[in-house]
Design an enzyme around this catalytic site. Structure first.
Site, PDB file in Angstrom:
ATOM      1  N   THR A   1       9.359  -6.983  23.449  1.00  0.00           N
ATOM      2  CA  THR A   1      10.040  -6.564  24.674  1.00  0.00           C
ATOM      3  C   THR A   1       9.296  -7.082  25.895  1.00  0.00           C
ATOM      4  O   THR A   1       9.899  -7.597  26.846  1.00  0.00           O
ATOM      5  CB  THR A   1      10.138  -5.023  24.732  1.00  0.00           C
ATOM      6  OG1 THR A   1      10.891  -4.560  23.616  1.00  0.00           O
ATOM      7  CG2 THR A   1      10.804  -4.570  26.010  1.00  0.00           C
TER       8      THR A   1
ATOM      9  N   GLN B   1      16.648  -4.818  22.854  1.00  0.00           N
ATOM     10  CA  GLN B   1      15.760  -4.993  24.011  1.00  0.00           C
ATOM     11  C   GLN B   1      15.715  -6.455  24.451  1.00  0.00           C
ATOM     12  O   GLN B   1      15.361  -7.333  23.662  1.00  0.00           O
ATOM     13  CB  GLN B   1      14.338  -4.527  23.682  1.00  0.00           C
ATOM     14  CG  GLN B   1      14.224  -3.049  23.365  1.00  0.00           C
ATOM     15  CD  GLN B   1      14.214  -2.763  21.880  1.00  0.00           C
ATOM     16  OE1 GLN B   1      14.947  -3.403  21.109  1.00  0.00           O
ATOM     17  NE2 GLN B   1      13.388  -1.815  21.449  1.00  0.00           N
TER      18      GLN B   1
ATOM     19  N   GLN C   1      20.304  -3.648  27.281  1.00  0.00           N
ATOM     20  CA  GLN C   1      19.209  -2.718  27.047  1.00  0.00           C
ATOM     21  C   GLN C   1      17.923  -3.265  27.670  1.00  0.00           C
ATOM     22  O   GLN C   1      17.575  -4.431  27.486  1.00  0.00           O
ATOM     23  CB  GLN C   1      18.998  -2.490  25.548  1.00  0.00           C
ATOM     24  CG  GLN C   1      17.903  -1.486  25.227  1.00  0.00           C
ATOM     25  CD  GLN C   1      17.849  -1.115  23.759  1.00  0.00           C
ATOM     26  OE1 GLN C   1      18.766  -1.404  22.991  1.00  0.00           O
ATOM     27  NE2 GLN C   1      16.783  -0.450  23.349  1.00  0.00           N
ATOM     28  N   ASP C   2      17.231  -2.404  28.447  1.00  0.00           N
ATOM     29  CA  ASP C   2      15.935  -2.761  29.056  1.00  0.00           C
ATOM     30  C   ASP C   2      16.043  -3.908  30.054  1.00  0.00           C
ATOM     31  O   ASP C   2      15.226  -4.830  30.057  1.00  0.00           O
ATOM     32  CB  ASP C   2      14.908  -3.127  27.977  1.00  0.00           C
ATOM     33  CG  ASP C   2      14.512  -1.942  27.117  1.00  0.00           C
ATOM     34  OD1 ASP C   2      14.992  -0.828  27.379  1.00  0.00           O
ATOM     35  OD2 ASP C   2      13.730  -2.123  26.170  1.00  0.00           O
TER      36      ASP C   2
ATOM     37  N   ASP D   1      18.546   2.603  28.696  1.00  0.00           N
ATOM     38  CA  ASP D   1      17.209   2.601  29.328  1.00  0.00           C
ATOM     39  C   ASP D   1      17.027   1.391  30.238  1.00  0.00           C
ATOM     40  O   ASP D   1      15.974   0.753  30.242  1.00  0.00           O
ATOM     41  CB  ASP D   1      16.108   2.588  28.259  1.00  0.00           C
ATOM     42  CG  ASP D   1      16.250   3.708  27.244  1.00  0.00           C
ATOM     43  OD1 ASP D   1      16.831   4.754  27.585  1.00  0.00           O
ATOM     44  OD2 ASP D   1      15.770   3.545  26.102  1.00  0.00           O
TER      45      ASP D   1
ATOM     46  N   ARG E   1      16.260   9.572  30.329  1.00  0.00           N
ATOM     47  CA  ARG E   1      15.631  10.328  29.246  1.00  0.00           C
ATOM     48  C   ARG E   1      14.133  10.036  29.248  1.00  0.00           C
ATOM     49  O   ARG E   1      13.688   8.988  29.756  1.00  0.00           O
ATOM     50  CB  ARG E   1      16.251   9.983  27.893  1.00  0.00           C
ATOM     51  CG  ARG E   1      16.101   8.524  27.466  1.00  0.00           C
ATOM     52  CD  ARG E   1      16.636   8.311  26.058  1.00  0.00           C
ATOM     53  NE  ARG E   1      16.578   6.899  25.651  1.00  0.00           N
ATOM     54  CZ  ARG E   1      16.768   6.490  24.395  1.00  0.00           C
ATOM     55  NH1 ARG E   1      17.015   7.372  23.437  1.00  0.00           N
ATOM     56  NH2 ARG E   1      16.712   5.201  24.105  1.00  0.00           N
TER      57      ARG E   1
ATOM     58  N   TRP F   1      10.922   8.683  28.094  1.00  0.00           N
ATOM     59  CA  TRP F   1      10.317   7.739  27.163  1.00  0.00           C
ATOM     60  C   TRP F   1       8.912   8.200  26.762  1.00  0.00           C
ATOM     61  O   TRP F   1       8.503   8.058  25.613  1.00  0.00           O
ATOM     62  CB  TRP F   1      10.276   6.357  27.820  1.00  0.00           C
ATOM     63  CG  TRP F   1       9.723   5.251  26.989  1.00  0.00           C
ATOM     64  CD1 TRP F   1       9.746   5.146  25.627  1.00  0.00           C
ATOM     65  CD2 TRP F   1       9.076   4.069  27.455  1.00  0.00           C
ATOM     66  NE1 TRP F   1       9.156   3.975  25.221  1.00  0.00           N
ATOM     67  CE2 TRP F   1       8.735   3.295  26.326  1.00  0.00           C
ATOM     68  CE3 TRP F   1       8.759   3.575  28.729  1.00  0.00           C
ATOM     69  CZ2 TRP F   1       8.084   2.061  26.430  1.00  0.00           C
ATOM     70  CZ3 TRP F   1       8.120   2.343  28.835  1.00  0.00           C
ATOM     71  CH2 TRP F   1       7.785   1.596  27.698  1.00  0.00           C
TER      72      TRP F   1
END
Length: 554
Positions: free
Chosen positions: A318, A348, A370-371, A392, A460, A462
């Site tokens: 990532t 990711q 994502q990310d 996220d 949320r 992490w």
């Protein structure tokens, strides 16, 4: 008689010794009271034989020197190592090596600032700088371990994984002492928490036309930068060295952004402006730690585009999947799009990763799934930017403020939820978190027709001390009534800090929000702690960055 006399002397000496031991014990326990691992902190000070005569600055220096020693041990253990598990595993080890190089730099800079304080105390600005560096050092260590876990590197393969734990505890102890002695209960010398502290640059600083030049100097630079660049030009007003152009048609100085970055001087105190003309640049751009004050300018969102498609599915970590990564301090970008086109199915896949202190982004767009945006560490600011993603999609452990931005949830894969944020604070003394101020929190057009199939949440946790606030923002109807989503079971629900203040829109109703003890409907006093002025000390540096901002609440 003699024996009684000797006994009296012995008892007196014993009493005096016990008093000194008790005083030392009380002093050490008090010094370590904010430490996440108090046992480690106290043991470190006992082993250094500190006494009540050692002032706060001395204690902080003792712990910080130990942190630096531990970090160098880890760096030395990692050096030259590789994993037998494959390229992704090797990348994770290389990431650790890179991160520990930075950690040593941050700890060295912290010690230097501490040593350069001429009095027994440390000034507010230096204390916050040190807190920021230590927070980043701790984040680097967490990122290293996270990357090894993500790449399935077996911890028994490397002895340095145990050393990382010791180094983390030591840095955490340094943070605790800095906060207790020099930050907690104190305030900056100048308070600026109100709307009167709005800092919007004049039309003379920001002309509406992209790429407009004044005697060969970009007119969208601040007055100070324009003046300095003009002084460095030759007699015809042509810039020498500090301003270069990237153009794919060979009309500029370079055809790739990477070559332009490489042309910048190392650790320069002066701004180095790279103007990237319209076009799609398919390259992964890195702003390394030795390139200070790079300013990347495009011709506008979706006009100048930097694109890539690295992802974890394709073998990248990532951390290394980013299309653009910025570490060199003082990085600025405006009027540009940065994207990762790997897609939702590749999980990711980072568009932009930032670990640049005092970095700012103005009128930029970040696109991914994502990310998307990895706000990794240190102090960052985003103004009038668009951020697209799914799971996220704003994450990391920087101290970051988003102001007047638009956050757009996209259509994820089936059975996924959309989460705007996943903040990664691991220690209660880190000065990190995500502050979303006067933003538009909504959905991208592709999500709107199918929104009922994809629950969408504000964020949320992490990590254990995750911290995120939404202030004076518009929350669209797509936000679930509960607002926030648990990570796993009751993990972090009592240690996180999630807050909402003065938001509007159909998704802003807090009556059905989560009942976690770490969730807060904030008042104005709470909210002021997360403004540009308070949270990232932005009024001290953003005015020099040619970026408009509001210092306090609106």
């Amino acid at each position: 008689m003699a024996s009684k006399f000797l006994l009296v002397i012995f008892l007196a000496l014993l009493s005096s010794y016990q008093s000194r031991v008790d005083a030392q014990d009380s002093y050490v326990k008090s010094a370590c009271e904010l430490a996440a691992n108090r046992t480690y902190c106290e043991r470190s000070l006992y082993q250094s034989r500190v006494s009540s005569r050692d002032g706060p600055k001395n204690l902080s220096e003792i712990i910080m020197k130990n942190s630096l020693r531990q970090a160098k041990v880890v760096r030395g253990s990692i050096s030259g190592r590789s994993s037998s598990g494959g390229s992704r595993q090797n990348q994770a080890v290389e990431d650790c090596s890179f991160l520990y190089d930075l950690t040593v730099d941050y700890l060295t800079a912290s010690l230097s600032k501490l040593a350069n304080s001429t009095t027994s105390t440390v000034g507010w600005k230096s204390a916050v700088d040190i807190q920021s560096f230590l927070s980043a050092a701790l984040t680097n260590q967490a990122t290293c371990l996270e990357g090894l876990k993500e790449a399935n590197v077996k911890s028994h393969q490397f002895s340095f994984t145990n050393d990382i734990s010791n180094a983390s505890d030591s840095v955490s102890s340094s943070l605790a002492l800095m906060k207790k002695f020099f930050i907690a209960g104190k305030a900056p010398g100048k308070s600026s928490h109100s709307a009167q502290n709005r800092r919007l640059l004049s039309d003379d600083d920001f002309l509406s036309q992209y790429g407009s030049l004044d005697h060969g100097v970009p007119s969208w630079l601040s007055r100070a930068d324009r003046r300095r660049l003009l002084q460095s030009s030759d007699g015809d007003g042509v810039l020498v060295g500090d301003f270069v152009t990237v153009a794919q048609d060979d009309s500029g100085n370079f055809t790739t952004i990477t070559d332009a970055v490489n042309s910048a001087p190392n650790k320069s105190a002066d701004r180095y402006v790279i103007y990237v003309t319209a076009g799609v640049y398919n390259e992964n751009v890195d702003i390394p730690k030795n390139k200070y004050n790079i300013m990347l300018i495009g011709d506008g969102i979706d006009v100048t585009v930097i694109t890539g498609n690295r992802s974890v599915v394709d073998g990248w970590t990532t951390f290394n999947s980013a299309t653009v990564s910025a570490v060199g301090q003082g990085f600025l970008a405006r009027d540009i799009t940065i994207e990762n086109t790997a897609g939702a199915v590749k999980h990711q896949a980072v568009a932009l990763r930032v670990g640049s202190d005092l970095s700012a982004f103005y009128r930029c767009s970040f696109k991914g799934y994502q990310d998307t945006l990895y706000t990794h560490s240190l102090r960052q600011f985003y103004r009038e930017c668009d951020i697209y993603g799914t799971v996220d999609f704003i994450f990391g452990n920087a101290a970051v403020v988003f102001q007047d931005c638009t956050l757009l949830a996209r259509k994820p894969m089936d059975n996924q939820q959309n989460l705007y944020t996943a903040q990664g604070r691991t220690d209660p003394n880190q000065n990190t978190g995500i502050s979303i101020h006067n933003c538009n929190v909504t959905a991208a057009p592709e999500l709107v027709p199918v929104i009922s199939s994809f629950p969408t949440y504000l964020g949320r946790p992490w990590k254990q001390y995750s911290r995120t606030v939404y202030m004076q923002s518009y929350l669209d109807s797509y936000i679930q009534p509960a607002g926030w989503l648990a990570w796993s079971g009751d993990f972090a629900l009592s240690t996180l800090y999630y807050g909402e203040y003065g938001n509007s829109g159909p998704g802003a109703d807090t009556s059905q929000r989560v009942s976690w003890s770490g969730y807060h409907v904030m008042n104005s006093i709470d909210a002021q702690n997360f403004t540009v002025s308070s949270f990232i000390a932005g009024d001290a540096w953003l005015s020099l960055a040619a970026v408009p901002f509001d210092a306090g609440l609106l």
